[in-house]
Design a protein around this motif. Structure first.
Motif, PDB file in Angstrom:
ATOM      1  N   GLU A 128      28.055  38.814  34.223  1.00  0.00           N
ATOM      2  CA  GLU A 128      27.675  38.008  33.071  1.00  0.00           C
ATOM      3  C   GLU A 128      28.020  38.769  31.800  1.00  0.00           C
ATOM      4  OE1 GLU A 128      23.646  36.725  33.217  1.00  0.00           O
ATOM      5  OE2 GLU A 128      23.810  35.899  35.258  1.00  0.00           O
ATOM      6  N   GLY A 129      29.011  38.283  31.094  1.00  0.00           N
ATOM      7  CA  GLY A 129      29.432  38.940  29.870  1.00  0.00           C
ATOM      8  C   GLY A 129      30.300  40.144  30.144  1.00  0.00           C
ATOM      9  N   GLU A 130      30.689  40.813  29.062  1.00  0.00           N
ATOM     10  CA  GLU A 130      31.509  42.023  29.170  1.00  0.00           C
ATOM     11  C   GLU A 130      30.580  43.216  29.226  1.00  0.00           C
ATOM     12  OE1 GLU A 130      34.286  41.973  25.945  1.00  0.00           O
ATOM     13  OE2 GLU A 130      35.668  40.676  27.076  1.00  0.00           O
ATOM     14  N   ILE A 131      30.508  43.830  30.390  1.00  0.00           N
ATOM     15  CA  ILE A 131      29.560  44.920  30.618  1.00  0.00           C
ATOM     16  C   ILE A 131      30.294  46.169  31.060  1.00  0.00           C
ATOM     17  CG2 ILE A 131      27.709  43.314  31.228  1.00  0.00           C
ATOM     18  CD1 ILE A 131      28.208  44.069  34.155  1.00  0.00           C
ATOM     19  N   ILE A 132      29.521  47.255  31.017  1.00  0.00           N
ATOM     20  CA  ILE A 132      30.104  48.530  31.429  1.00  0.00           C
ATOM     21  C   ILE A 132      29.005  49.424  31.972  1.00  0.00           C
ATOM     22  CG2 ILE A 132      29.817  49.706  29.197  1.00  0.00           C
ATOM     23  CD1 ILE A 132      32.614  50.954  29.688  1.00  0.00           C
ATOM     24  N   VAL A 133      29.363  50.261  32.958  1.00  0.00           N
ATOM     25  CA  VAL A 133      28.528  51.357  33.420  1.00  0.00           C
ATOM     26  C   VAL A 133      29.431  52.583  33.461  1.00  0.00           C
ATOM     27  CG1 VAL A 133      26.926  49.929  34.781  1.00  0.00           C
ATOM     28  CG2 VAL A 133      28.983  50.888  35.861  1.00  0.00           C
ATOM     29  N   PRO A 134      28.867  53.778  33.406  1.00  0.00           N
ATOM     30  CA  PRO A 134      29.723  54.973  33.410  1.00  0.00           C
ATOM     31  C   PRO A 134      30.580  55.063  34.675  1.00  0.00           C
ATOM     32  CG  PRO A 134      27.485  55.511  32.740  1.00  0.00           C
ATOM     33  CD  PRO A 134      27.441  54.092  33.200  1.00  0.00           C
ATOM     34  N   MET A 135      31.779  55.572  34.528  1.00  0.00           N
ATOM     35  CA  MET A 135      32.672  55.765  35.662  1.00  0.00           C
ATOM     36  C   MET A 135      32.043  56.678  36.712  1.00  0.00           C
ATOM     37  SD  MET A 135      35.402  53.926  35.174  1.00  0.00           S
ATOM     38  CE  MET A 135      34.372  52.700  34.337  1.00  0.00           C
ATOM     39  N   ARG A 166      37.139  48.201  26.944  1.00  0.00           N
ATOM     40  CA  ARG A 166      37.473  48.252  28.374  1.00  0.00           C
ATOM     41  C   ARG A 166      36.285  47.913  29.269  1.00  0.00           C
ATOM     42  NH1 ARG A 166      39.935  52.853  32.346  1.00  0.00           N
ATOM     43  NH2 ARG A 166      41.143  51.397  33.612  1.00  0.00           N
ATOM     44  N   PRO A 167      35.837  46.668  29.246  1.00  0.00           N
ATOM     45  CA  PRO A 167      34.720  46.254  30.108  1.00  0.00           C
ATOM     46  C   PRO A 167      35.132  46.281  31.577  1.00  0.00           C
ATOM     47  CG  PRO A 167      35.765  44.346  29.128  1.00  0.00           C
ATOM     48  CD  PRO A 167      36.409  45.541  28.485  1.00  0.00           C
ATOM     49  N   LEU A 168      34.114  46.221  32.434  1.00  0.00           N
ATOM     50  CA  LEU A 168      34.407  46.160  33.881  1.00  0.00           C
ATOM     51  C   LEU A 168      35.187  44.893  34.175  1.00  0.00           C
ATOM     52  CD1 LEU A 168      31.048  47.319  35.515  1.00  0.00           C
ATOM     53  CD2 LEU A 168      33.074  48.673  34.984  1.00  0.00           C
ATOM     54  N   SER A 169      36.241  45.061  34.934  1.00  0.00           N
ATOM     55  CA  SER A 169      37.105  43.934  35.302  1.00  0.00           C
ATOM     56  C   SER A 169      37.541  44.119  36.744  1.00  0.00           C
ATOM     57  CB  SER A 169      38.339  43.905  34.390  1.00  0.00           C
ATOM     58  OG  SER A 169      39.125  45.086  34.586  1.00  0.00           O
ATOM     59  N   ASP A 170      38.248  43.132  37.247  1.00  0.00           N
ATOM     60  CA  ASP A 170      38.762  43.231  38.622  1.00  0.00           C
ATOM     61  C   ASP A 170      39.649  44.456  38.753  1.00  0.00           C
ATOM     62  OD1 ASP A 170      39.398  41.517  41.305  1.00  0.00           O
ATOM     63  OD2 ASP A 170      41.211  42.542  40.593  1.00  0.00           O
ATOM     64  N   GLU A 171      40.495  44.693  37.764  1.00  0.00           N
ATOM     65  CA  GLU A 171      41.419  45.828  37.825  1.00  0.00           C
ATOM     66  C   GLU A 171      40.674  47.160  37.820  1.00  0.00           C
ATOM     67  OE1 GLU A 171      45.156  47.774  35.289  1.00  0.00           O
ATOM     68  OE2 GLU A 171      44.183  45.915  34.606  1.00  0.00           O
ATOM     69  N   VAL A 172      39.685  47.282  36.891  1.00  0.00           N
ATOM     70  CA  VAL A 172      38.947  48.537  36.782  1.00  0.00           C
ATOM     71  C   VAL A 172      38.141  48.800  38.043  1.00  0.00           C
ATOM     72  CG1 VAL A 172      37.068  49.712  35.559  1.00  0.00           C
ATOM     73  CG2 VAL A 172      38.826  48.487  34.263  1.00  0.00           C
ATOM     74  N   LEU A 173      37.422  47.771  38.519  1.00  0.00           N
ATOM     75  CA  LEU A 173      36.578  47.957  39.697  1.00  0.00           C
ATOM     76  C   LEU A 173      37.412  48.184  40.954  1.00  0.00           C
ATOM     77  CD1 LEU A 173      33.839  45.311  38.892  1.00  0.00           C
ATOM     78  CD2 LEU A 173      33.522  47.788  39.035  1.00  0.00           C
ATOM     79  N   ARG A 174      38.527  47.493  41.057  1.00  0.00           N
ATOM     80  CA  ARG A 174      39.388  47.708  42.231  1.00  0.00           C
ATOM     81  C   ARG A 174      39.907  49.139  42.256  1.00  0.00           C
ATOM     82  NH1 ARG A 174      41.358  44.269  45.765  1.00  0.00           N
ATOM     83  NH2 ARG A 174      40.644  42.480  44.525  1.00  0.00           N
ATOM     84  N   ASP A 175      40.203  49.666  41.068  1.00  0.00           N
ATOM     85  CA  ASP A 175      40.694  51.041  40.996  1.00  0.00           C
ATOM     86  C   ASP A 175      39.596  52.039  41.342  1.00  0.00           C
ATOM     87  OD1 ASP A 175      42.561  53.191  40.206  1.00  0.00           O
ATOM     88  OD2 ASP A 175      41.126  53.469  38.572  1.00  0.00           O
TER      89      ASP A 175
END
Length: 835
Positions: A497-504, A468-477
């Motif tokens: 750049e690439g599939e990245i993630i930071v803690p919620m 579950r990388p950061l995406s438009d859907e995740v960030l919009r939510d």
């Protein structure tokens, strides 16, 4: 529809007398709010805010993108200038968006303190012409509030001529007198309308005396009480005419009133810019009437119509007209309803005499032929059952009018619009997100409305996403969870750049910090320049005057009076005639008597009336008595050779800064405001060059000055001067008050009425005080006195100036020889010793 305007170019300006009303204004679409603090505003009876609350007020308003204007729309007395400076300093520090000002002396002081703090010229400035607007331009005033008497045609011309921001009243109570020119409350009760203490003498009943005979007016008694202004359907025309700000009256009104009126005018303005037709329906108008109405009128916006402005049968709120009483039963009243009614509504029975207690109360039940009806009823014949303790049915008569005075259901609906913990409105915030593995996530937040931007970075570097990388859907939510703030997510732009993630938890923190920082920027006080000034550094002082060489002036209102004054030792004659056409003859008579003569301008200058001023020049007087800033500007530009300019009382000079301002604009001398009592007059004189200040020592106080013509309204069927039959040239009218004083009503060359106080006012007892402070010019004004009386009065004042008799002797003599006696008027409200 104008294509050069945007919706944000038009301001809807709402009143707020307390926090509830302010919230109601913001919640219902106001773009700006005007309010007063505990002193220095024209609504002394309002709850008002505290000066200490200014930062909180401005933070609240700016949070919603609403401007806040502080009302400073009264005259400022000399001993109040330090306190006035303190309030201006507080406004600057709090970031108030503008102050609404009446006193030109205060305007001068504000510019000394700050060159860029916004000033709005109050309607109390009596600005009714392009010339009056131009007079204010050297002081960099941001906008002016036009007089309520200006028509759409006037507004259009003023807007075209001046290219200035124009604010216009569109809804609420109408003053019968020109704002800034009503002296009735001051004269009768020491409660100046120019000080926020209007006693509403225009709402009282008067008998009309025509040619010394009582006129039978039927049930009409409130001949000076206008209906209320309602210009909802004129919104498109007002925008087209060049109105910048739509102003709603009502700082004494309820929060529900504010919510109701603001929401409807907001809808009308929105409709214009959406290209939609907005025709206020019956429900809209009825709801406006319900909140407050004495009957609605366009006022003067559609032009003068003397048959429409005043109803005359009642002076107070009526609400919605329901119909007439058809029959009175043992336990109910039969009414032919013409508007909806339901249980719980408040009604009143109007027997045609509002001076008496009226029957009224809540509707308990509705019936048809004894059968109870549930819910709301529309038009038709219904039996109204009232609470047993509310109404004495024995005092209700067939034919009585019935009004709905309150609608609890409407009030509840209006209250819901602002009585909530949720934000009243939210604003879009655009977010761009930039992320790379091993680097902090960067978010850039932009408040679309203010264009302010903050950058928030994650405390931890972005990592490669396993799932579950950061995406438009995740960030919009996550970033769009802005509930409880004044923001909502607008555009979201990703640069990852690439599939990245930071803690919620990081995203939540970043979102909270961004909204907090944006809000802090949004509510930050607007910055102005501010200088620390000494408000008395520009004071002057005159040497004591010698009464034996003091100038005595006679203001005359007839040729007979001018002839009589010409035979005395007066130094100057002023002519103040109803018709400018008689001025050449006045000049001729003065010349024959070897007297200097000044001709008075009308008290008001409207667009298209420059010809009156040109005719005054053509009469070749020695001086011109300037009565408004429009005329002051006109003659400043014309500079008539050999004619001196004198400022009259109606310029409202109450402090040394105002006196200096007008003297610097080319006036040879100025007349002190009639709002000053003797203590306040002495304060003014002690800080001014009193040798250039004229004091009116005897007069009939000009109480109301109004565009409403009682001659045309009640002695003709005409709408204006074109079809009224000039009844003012055939009759003389006075208004008799409740204590049987008959106050003369006179018409000027612009067809405006002035109601003069029946009783002469004399300041003879204060002459020695004024001489001590350097006043060397005194005016005695006449109204209807014959030539003999003119000479008698002038002789008394000359004797007093030459110290041959005391001021007390003059006062007692006048009191004994005048049928109605004399009064000391507002001058007597003082602790100064009389001599």
């Amino acid at each position: 529809m104008r294509t050069d305007l945007r919706r944000e170019d038009i301001e809807l300006l709402a009143p707020a007398g307390n926090w509830e009303a302010m919230r109601a204004a913001v919640a219902n679409g106001a773009n700006a709010v005007y309010f007063g603090v505990e002193k220095f505003n024209a609504r002394a009876r309002a709850h008002n805010f505290l000066m200490a609350e200014l930062p909180d007020i401005m933070e609240f308003l700016h949070m919603y993108g609403v401007k806040g204007f502080l009302t400073f729309n009264i005259l400022v007395f000399e001993n109040e200038l330090e306190d006035a400076k303190e309030l201006i300093d507080a406004c600057i520090d709090a970031g108030v968006d503008a102050v609404i000002v009446q006193d030109l002396g205060l305007v001068r002081m504000i510019r000394e303190i700050s060159p860029d703090f916004p000033i709005h010229g109050s309607t109390q400035m009596t600005i009714t012409s392009s010339e009056a607007v131009e007079f204010t331009k050297p002081y960099d005033m941001e906008r002016v509030v036009l007089g309520r008497e200006n028509s759409l045609k006037h507004i259009q011309k003023i807007a075209a001529d001046t290219k200035s921001e124009l604010e216009v009243f569109v809804h609420g109570a109408l003053c019968v007198s020109y704002s800034g020119q009503c002296l009735t409350s001051e004269m009768w009760g020491g409660r100046s309308a120019n000080r926020g203490e209007c006693a509403q003498a225009c709402r009282l009943p008067y008998d009309m005396i025509v040619d010394n005979e009582l006129k039978d007016m039927g049930n009409i008694a409130y001949v000076l009480s206008p209906k209320d202004l309602a210009a909802l359907e004129l919104v498109p025309e007002l925008i087209e005419a060049g109105v910048t700000s739509f102003k709603i009256e009502g700082r004494l009104k309820s929060a529900e009133y504010v919510a109701n009126v603001v929401s409807k005018y907001s809808r009308a303005i929105d409709a214009y810019f959406a290209g939609e037709a907005y025709d206020p329906n019956v429900i809209d108008i009825a709801e406006l009437e319900q909140s407050f109405s004495r009957g609605f009128t366009h006022g003067f916006l559609s032009g003068t119509n003397h048959q429409e402005l005043v109803d005359g049968t009642f002076p107070k709120k009526r609400g919605v007209f329901l119909g007439h009483v058809k029959k009175v039963f043992r336990d109910a009243i039969l009414i032919d309803l013409q508007a909806p009614l339901k249980r719980g509504d408040g009604i009143v029975f109007d027997a045609g005499d509002p001076t008496q207690d009226e029957e009224g109360g809540r509707v308990y039940d509705l019936r048809i032929k004894g059968q109870k009806i549930e819910g709301k009823v529309e038009a038709g014949m219904y039996e109204i059952v009232m609470g047993r303790n509310d109404v004495n049915l024995g005092r209700i008569n067939v034919g009585d009018k019935v009004w709905r005075t309150s609608d609890p259901e409407l009030d509840r609906r209006l209250r819901k619009t602002f009585d909530t913990e949720k934000p009243y409105r939210t604003f879009p915030v655009n977010v761009s997100v930039h992320g790379t593995i091993g680097q902090p996530l960067v978010t850039i937040w932009t408040d679309v409305k203010t264009e302010q931007t903050v950058t928030i970075k994650s405390d931890k570097a972005a990592e490669a996403a396993l799932k579950r990388p950061l995406s438009d859907e995740v960030l919009r939510d996550q970033l769009g969870r802005l509930g409880g703030t004044v923001y909502h997510l607008g555009e979201l732009t990703l640069d990852l750049e690439g599939e990245i993630i930071v803690p919620m938890s990081e995203l939540n923190r970043m979102r909270r910090e961004a909204s907090e920082q944006l809000l802090a920027l949004r509510i930050a006080p607007r910055q102005y320049q501010k200088r620390d000034v000494d408000v008395y550094e520009d004071t002057l002082a005159a040497e004591p005057a010698d009464g034996s060489t003091a100038n005595l002036i006679a203001l005359c209102r007839s040729l007979e009076q001018i002839e009589a004054a010409g035979k005395t030792d007066v130094d100057y004659i002023y002519a103040d005639f109803e018709f400018v056409r008689d001025y050449p003859k006045a000049v001729e008579l003065a010349r024959q008597a070897g007297k200097k003569i000044a001709l008075a301008t009308p008290r008001i200058l409207m667009p298209g009336e420059r010809g009156i001023l040109l005719n005054i020049i053509k009469a070749k007087p020695d001086g011109i008595l300037i009565r408004n800033t429009g005329a002051a500007y006109f003659f400043e530009q014309e500079r008539p050779e050999g004619i001196e300019l004198i400022g009259d009382f109606s310029l409202n000079i109450a402090n040394h800064k105002a006196a200096n301002l007008f003297l610097e604009r080319g006036l040879k001398r100025v007349t002190a405001s009639y709002d000053l009592n003797t203590e306040q007059m002495v304060d003014l004189l002690s800080q001014s060059d009193a040798s250039k200040i004229e004091v009116v020592i005897h007069q009939h106080m000009p109480m109301f000055h109004t565009e409403h013509c009682v001659y045309a309204t009640f002695l003709s069927e005409g709408n204006d001067y074109t079809n009224c039959g000039q009844v003012c040239e055939q009759h003389r009218v006075s208004l008799r008050d409740r204590v049987d004083f008959e106050h003369p009503v006179r018409v000027d060359t612009g067809c405006r009425n002035t109601v003069y106080n029946a009783v002469d006012q004399s300041g003879a007892e204060f002459l020695s005080e004024f001489l001590q402070y350097g006043v060397c010019t005194y005016r005695v004004e006449f109204l209807e006195e014959d030539g003999g009386r003119v000479q008698e009065v002038l002789k008394l004042y000359r004797q007093a100036l030459q110290n041959e008799v005391t001021g007390t002797h003059v006062w007692r003599t006048l009191n004994a020889t005048n049928q109605l006696g004399v009064t000391r008027g507002q001058l007597n409200k003082t602790g100064v010793t009389r001599g």
